[in-house]
Structures are given as C-alpha cells and as structure tokens.
Scaffold this motif. Sequence first.
Motif, short mmCIF file in Angstrom:
data_model
loop_
_atom_site.label_atom_id
_atom_site.label_comp_id
_atom_site.label_asym_id
_atom_site.label_seq_id
_atom_site.Cartn_x
_atom_site.Cartn_y
_atom_site.Cartn_z
N PRO A 30 79.84 39.00 16.76
CA PRO A 30 80.26 39.08 18.15
C PRO A 30 81.02 40.36 18.43
CG PRO A 30 81.60 37.52 16.94
CD PRO A 30 80.49 37.91 16.04
N ALA A 31 80.80 40.94 19.61
CA ALA A 31 81.48 42.16 20.01
C ALA A 31 82.93 41.86 20.36
CB ALA A 31 80.78 42.79 21.20
N LYS A 32 83.75 42.87 20.28
CA LYS A 32 85.14 42.72 20.65
C LYS A 32 85.29 42.99 22.14
CE LYS A 32 87.01 44.22 16.21
NZ LYS A 32 87.83 45.24 15.53
N ALA A 33 85.33 41.95 22.94
CA ALA A 33 85.51 42.12 24.37
C ALA A 33 86.98 42.42 24.66
CB ALA A 33 85.09 40.85 25.12
N PRO A 34 87.27 43.16 25.73
CA PRO A 34 88.66 43.40 26.08
C PRO A 34 89.35 42.08 26.44
CG PRO A 34 87.20 44.07 27.85
CD PRO A 34 86.32 43.75 26.69
N CYS A 35 90.61 41.94 26.01
CA CYS A 35 91.33 40.69 26.28
C CYS A 35 91.71 40.62 27.75
CB CYS A 35 92.58 40.62 25.42
SG CYS A 35 93.44 39.03 25.55
N PRO A 36 91.42 39.50 28.43
CA PRO A 36 91.69 39.42 29.87
C PRO A 36 93.14 39.07 30.20
CG PRO A 36 90.61 37.43 29.14
CD PRO A 36 90.67 38.33 27.94
N TRP A 37 94.00 38.87 29.16
CA TRP A 37 95.39 38.51 29.44
C TRP A 37 96.32 39.60 28.93
CZ3 TRP A 37 91.96 34.58 28.01
CH2 TRP A 37 91.80 33.57 28.97
N VAL A 38 97.42 39.76 29.64
CA VAL A 38 98.46 40.71 29.24
C VAL A 38 99.09 40.25 27.92
CG1 VAL A 38 100.72 41.66 29.87
CG2 VAL A 38 98.95 41.35 31.63
N ASN A 39 99.34 41.20 27.04
CA ASN A 39 99.99 40.88 25.78
C ASN A 39 101.43 40.46 26.05
OD1 ASN A 39 101.03 40.73 23.21
ND2 ASN A 39 100.60 42.86 22.66
N PRO A 40 101.81 39.20 25.77
CA PRO A 40 103.17 38.73 26.06
C PRO A 40 104.20 39.14 25.02
CG PRO A 40 101.91 36.94 25.14
CD PRO A 40 100.97 38.11 25.23
N GLY A 41 103.77 39.83 23.97
CA GLY A 41 104.72 40.27 22.94
C GLY A 41 104.63 39.42 21.69
N ARG A 42 105.70 39.42 20.93
CA ARG A 42 105.71 38.76 19.63
C ARG A 42 105.84 37.24 19.75
NH1 ARG A 42 109.66 43.07 16.48
NH2 ARG A 42 108.07 44.69 16.22
N LEU A 43 105.35 36.57 18.72
CA LEU A 43 105.41 35.11 18.67
C LEU A 43 106.85 34.62 18.54
CD1 LEU A 43 104.12 32.25 18.22
CD2 LEU A 43 104.09 32.82 15.77
N ASP A 44 107.19 33.65 19.38
CA ASP A 44 108.44 32.89 19.26
C ASP A 44 108.03 31.47 18.89
OD1 ASP A 44 110.68 31.31 19.63
OD2 ASP A 44 111.35 32.35 21.44
N LEU A 45 108.39 31.03 17.69
CA LEU A 45 107.95 29.71 17.23
C LEU A 45 108.45 28.59 18.13
CD1 LEU A 45 108.29 30.04 13.34
CD2 LEU A 45 106.20 29.83 14.70
N GLY A 46 109.56 28.84 18.85
CA GLY A 46 110.05 27.83 19.77
C GLY A 46 109.17 27.69 21.00
N VAL B 205 87.37 48.07 39.21
CA VAL B 205 88.68 48.52 38.78
C VAL B 205 89.21 47.57 37.72
CG1 VAL B 205 91.08 48.75 39.50
CG2 VAL B 205 89.26 49.74 40.88
N GLN B 206 89.71 48.13 36.63
CA GLN B 206 90.35 47.31 35.60
C GLN B 206 91.67 47.96 35.23
OE1 GLN B 206 87.92 46.16 32.30
NE2 GLN B 206 89.61 46.26 30.85
N ALA B 207 92.74 47.21 35.28
CA ALA B 207 94.05 47.75 34.91
C ALA B 207 94.37 47.32 33.50
CB ALA B 207 95.12 47.24 35.87
N ARG B 208 95.05 48.22 32.76
CA ARG B 208 95.43 47.91 31.40
C ARG B 208 96.94 48.09 31.28
NH1 ARG B 208 93.48 51.93 28.49
NH2 ARG B 208 92.95 53.10 30.33
N ALA B 209 97.65 46.98 31.19
CA ALA B 209 99.10 47.06 31.15
C ALA B 209 99.66 47.10 29.74
CB ALA B 209 99.69 45.85 31.89
N ASP B 210 98.79 46.88 28.73
CA ASP B 210 99.35 46.72 27.39
C ASP B 210 98.86 47.75 26.40
OD1 ASP B 210 97.11 44.35 25.85
OD2 ASP B 210 96.80 45.67 27.56
N THR B 211 98.00 48.66 26.79
CA THR B 211 97.48 49.61 25.80
C THR B 211 98.29 50.87 25.69
OG1 THR B 211 96.05 50.72 27.39
CG2 THR B 211 95.14 48.80 26.24
N GLY B 212 98.98 51.23 26.75
CA GLY B 212 99.73 52.48 26.71
C GLY B 212 98.82 53.68 26.64
N ALA B 213 97.54 53.53 27.01
CA ALA B 213 96.59 54.62 26.89
C ALA B 213 96.61 55.46 28.15
CB ALA B 213 95.19 54.06 26.66
#
Length: 647
Positions: free
Chosen positions: A212-228, A338-346
């Motif tokens: 399977p191809a790597k499709a762009p993720c449709p959700w903003v990266n929320p950051g690191r995992l918090d187990l809580g 139009v596609q916005a990318r908030a998490d790549t920093g590109a």
Amino acid sequence: MTVTSLATWPVDYPSDYAVVDVETTGLRSSDRIVSVAVEVLDRHGTVTDRWSTLVDPGRDPGPVHIHGLTAERLAGAPTFDRVAEDLAEYLAGRVLVAHNAPFDWQMLASEYRRLGTAWPMERRLCTMALARHLELPVGDYRLATLAEYYRVRQLRAHDAVDDVRVLSEIFRYGLHEAAGAGLPLPLTAPGDEPGQRRAAVARARSAERGAPAKAPCPWVNPGRLDLGVGLVQGMRVVFTGETDRPREALELRATEAGLYVTGSVSGKTSVLVTNDPRSGSGKNRRAAQAGTPVIDEATFVELVGRVRPGTARVGVVPGPRGEGAPAVDAGGPAGVVVQARADTGAALDPARAVGAPAEVVAVPDPAQAASAGTPDSPRAGARTAVRQVLVLQGRDEHLDGGRVRQLVLESGARLRINLTSTVDTVVVLPGAAADPRIARAEAFGAVCLTEAEWSASVSGTPAAPATPGRPDTGHLPRGGTVELPGGANPGRWTLNASWAWDRPDEEIDIVAFLLDEHERVRGDADFVFWNQPAAPLDLVVLDASGPAEQTVTLELDVLPRDVRRVVIAAAVDGTSTFDAVGPIELDVAPFQGTAFRRSVLDAATVERVLLLGTFYRLGTGWKFRTEGQGYEFDLAGLAASFGVDIA
C-alpha cells in the motif's frame, strides 16, 4: 489520447515515488547539498505531498551562477543534520525518481553516510532512462528538452523546487505511457556502498509487490503520546525490532485507526513501539535522544483499539479508513485543490527554511485523477518515420529469432527488444503465441504479424531514410565502426546495454577494461566492475545497479594518453549462459543525448562472456566498434586475458 486505464495498471509497478532534486556545491561525492526538494507521488503519479529546504553546506556554495544560492542567501539555513530525519520520512520505503538519478542518489547517500545514518532508500528510477525506454522522438534527454516535449513550463531552471515540479509532471506522463505498453520500469537497486548491489537487488526482488502507498495523513499531528490520554488520530508511530504479530498487520491496523506510520524517528514522532527498548538500535537511540515515548507491542495493541478523534487538516476530508482526500477548490486548473500542511514544517520556496509556518499548496486531486483515468499526454503514442519492430520468440527459438531480426534490420526498420508505445509492428514466432505483450501491443494500435506476413509486408520496400533534423540513429552491425564527433575532444559519452528481462534468478554484470597499447590494464584500478564501479578520477563510471539495463559513462577527453582502448563486456553470473538472456541492445550516445548509434547483439547461446563494444583512439580522434564476440569461459578468464587476476 488516453494512454492507459488505471484498471489495467501493471501490478508490479511500485506503490509510490519520491521525486527528488538537489543543488550542490559541485559534482563529486565529497561536495555538499545546498538545496533539496521532494514531491511524493502515488502509484499513478499523482502528487500527494511536497517538502523542500535550503541547506547550509558549511563551505563556499560553489557554482552560484548555476543554482543562484549565494552564501548570503544560505545564511541561517539549517545544516543537513538538522533536516535529515524530516527528509527521511519523505524518502523511506519509496522509489527515488530523479533526472540523472545516480548523481542525486550519490549526493544524498553521501550526506547520510557522513552522519552515520542509514540511507533510507533501496531503489531508484532515472527519468533519462525512462525517456530512452519510451523512445521519445527528441534530440536529447535533458530536462529542458523533455519539458518542452511534454509542454511543461519551466519557471526557474536549476531551482530544486521548480525542477522537481517539472520533473514530476514529466514523470507522470512517462509513467502512464510505460504502463500503457506494459513496459517494465527501469528500476535499479544500488547499494549505498560499493559491493552492495547484489544484496540490494535481492532485497528489492523479495519485497512484497503491490504494497500500500503512503497516503498523506488527513489529521494534524497532535504531538507526543500521553498515556493518560491515549493515542490520537494523526500521531506519528514508528515500529522497530521483532514483533509477536506480523509487522504489516500492526502497521495496517495503525493506519486504519488514523495514525501515521513512518520509517524513522524524528522530533515529530509521537511514539516508538518496540518489544526490546534496550536493543541499542538506531531507532531506540534516536528515541532516547529526542525524548520520544516508548511502548511495547501489547500496550500499542490495547491503545490502538480506542484511538481518540483527531483534528482534520485544513482542506482535507478524512476517508473511511483514514485516507485523506483534498476537498477545497483552489480556483485553479481543473484537478487542482488546496491542501494545507500544518505539521511538516516544509517550505515550497527554497528561500524559506525548515520550521516555516503552515502554508497552502496546490496538489492535484487524486480522486479526480482516478476518475479521469490517465493523463492525456500531449505527445503520447508518437510514431517515428522509421518502422519500429519488435520480434517475439519462444525460449528455444534463438536461431529463428536472430534470423528474423536480421531481416528486420535489412529492411531498414528500427529493431526493438522491448515493447513501448512507439512500436508499430510485432513479429510473433510460433513459440511466442501466448506472450502477453501481444495484447498490449494491439491495445495501442501496433500490428502483430507472423514471420510470413512480415516478409510479405516488406517485400520490395526500400530502406527508410533517417528522420530529417535529428541525429543519425542508424544501426551499427556487429563489427561495425563509427567515428565519434569532436575529434580529440568528443566529450562525455555513454554506452547503455539493455535486454528483455524475464528471468530474475539470472544475474548479468557489465564490466569495462582500460587497456594500454599492449592490450593490458595498467593496474587493477583499470578494471571497472560492480565492486569497483569507477576508474580513478571517475574517468570511466559504471552504473551496474539495474537488472535489465546498465550504463558505462566515459570522459574521453581526459583519459590518459596511455589508455588506448576501453573494452566493455557482459558476463552471466554463476554457471548460466547467454541463452537465458536473449538479444542485448546497445546504444552509444553523448551524455544526456539520444543514441548516436545502436546495435543488437543476437543469438548468443553457450557463451558466458560477451564483448559488447570498444571505444578506441585512432589518430587524434576516437572511434567506437560493436564487438559481439562471445566466449564459453567465465569473467575471470576474460579478465586474465587483459592482465587482471580476480580468481
């Protein structure tokens, strides 16, 4: 004209690609990158993501008159070590596509090697090689020429971002033309160090087809995992080490839940999943350095069953399995959204460094591309003035195939050994009646004939003249010679050897010998082969990474005067012989140019070594001779005859 239908797309084509361009301080592997741009394409050539950055090389930027990147403009740009992990996420697991791909591959691999970091790619595809396979009716294979042929507008030549944009469009047209003909792509699998080619080829061949191809993720990266809190859609997940469940199943479950699986750990990684956090692997070390949370497989399986909803990226509508499809009309050309990318920093503009704020970019709509079927190439299916003929034969029809190919050449037609959209006639011998290429050829309008029908069609037909306004691309028979233009300064030349590859268990090696006036090498460095792919100063360089196409590049102007000849040969590895290979096509050309002369070496049977051609000095100039002489001894025997001991 529609080139091919997505429903009949070749199943063995890669699932996605990373189209890459780098600008550098020079042409050697010791030089440094000053700019890099990437466009990620899906299996059909649709752009799904983009990334680019300037790079501070830590030295003089080199040819500013070419790339325009002065020291002042590079001031404040990140060094390569700061962007390597981000770049790796766009490269890992994909096929690198570039124009003169060995150069971009070498420069990127060298940068990762300096960092002591694994080079994240195993296969590449050169668009020059693809253009050659498609037999495009152009005067040379330079990027500007192909852009003009496909009517793709160049805005800023030698700007990494614009070159990648242009190359992506060119590649998409070529990809669909190749798919329409059922033509194998000229994929290569070079190792990142000399001597690793065979291992890399084996890895590529054993890789699961149709991944399977790597499709762009449709959700903003929320950051690191918090187990809580638990896992949240858009989190970046990396797996490493042995797992109790199949790795593919874990990755698929993560993707379906809306997580983004990547191949390397970076500062943006949300969680590393491993059952052995003390293994000392590269991913474990980078996770420790970056402070990335680490969980085991059992914890991941428990958490992935209750992933929390994420925040959708601007202009992207999540699909039923987490796939993202851009959905906001950009008011631009049809098929662009139009596609916005908030998490790549590109950054699209190479003047902007990594870490720039989110921005809006234009990306072709995959849904619209799929509904449209294929791109309508402005030049698709172009026919040449000379008849293009492919001869199909059965495994035991070597002599008959060679005889018919000779008749094709005598008729003045252009002989082909691979099916492309430029082939207009296919001669089918009895043993090839079930060959699947027949249906493909008929689908794009080629005529399929028996030997008798072919003979009748050319009876009394004079040889076709060369196409006006183009270099002479006539056939050079076995033993034929031709003088290279340029006199004592012919420049940079290539010999390309290709064959129809349908036996992946066989291995063919192309080698070169630099010989003095006594027909001997001056030393071991004059033997160029897969484990020593370049002579000193890169005067003769072998790109031997492809299973069905290999190239030797020669700097004829600067070869030492005591090198009188460069002999190029092919050898079948192991105990096999050339009856498993069939005809070999040679083309001799100026670098980035179309073929100056072509030859087909035919009907080899029990030979294990075959001389292909020789570049040799004559007076103050250079000539080329097609050889075709075969021997039953192995490569070691041929090398010994030239003074090289490889026993």
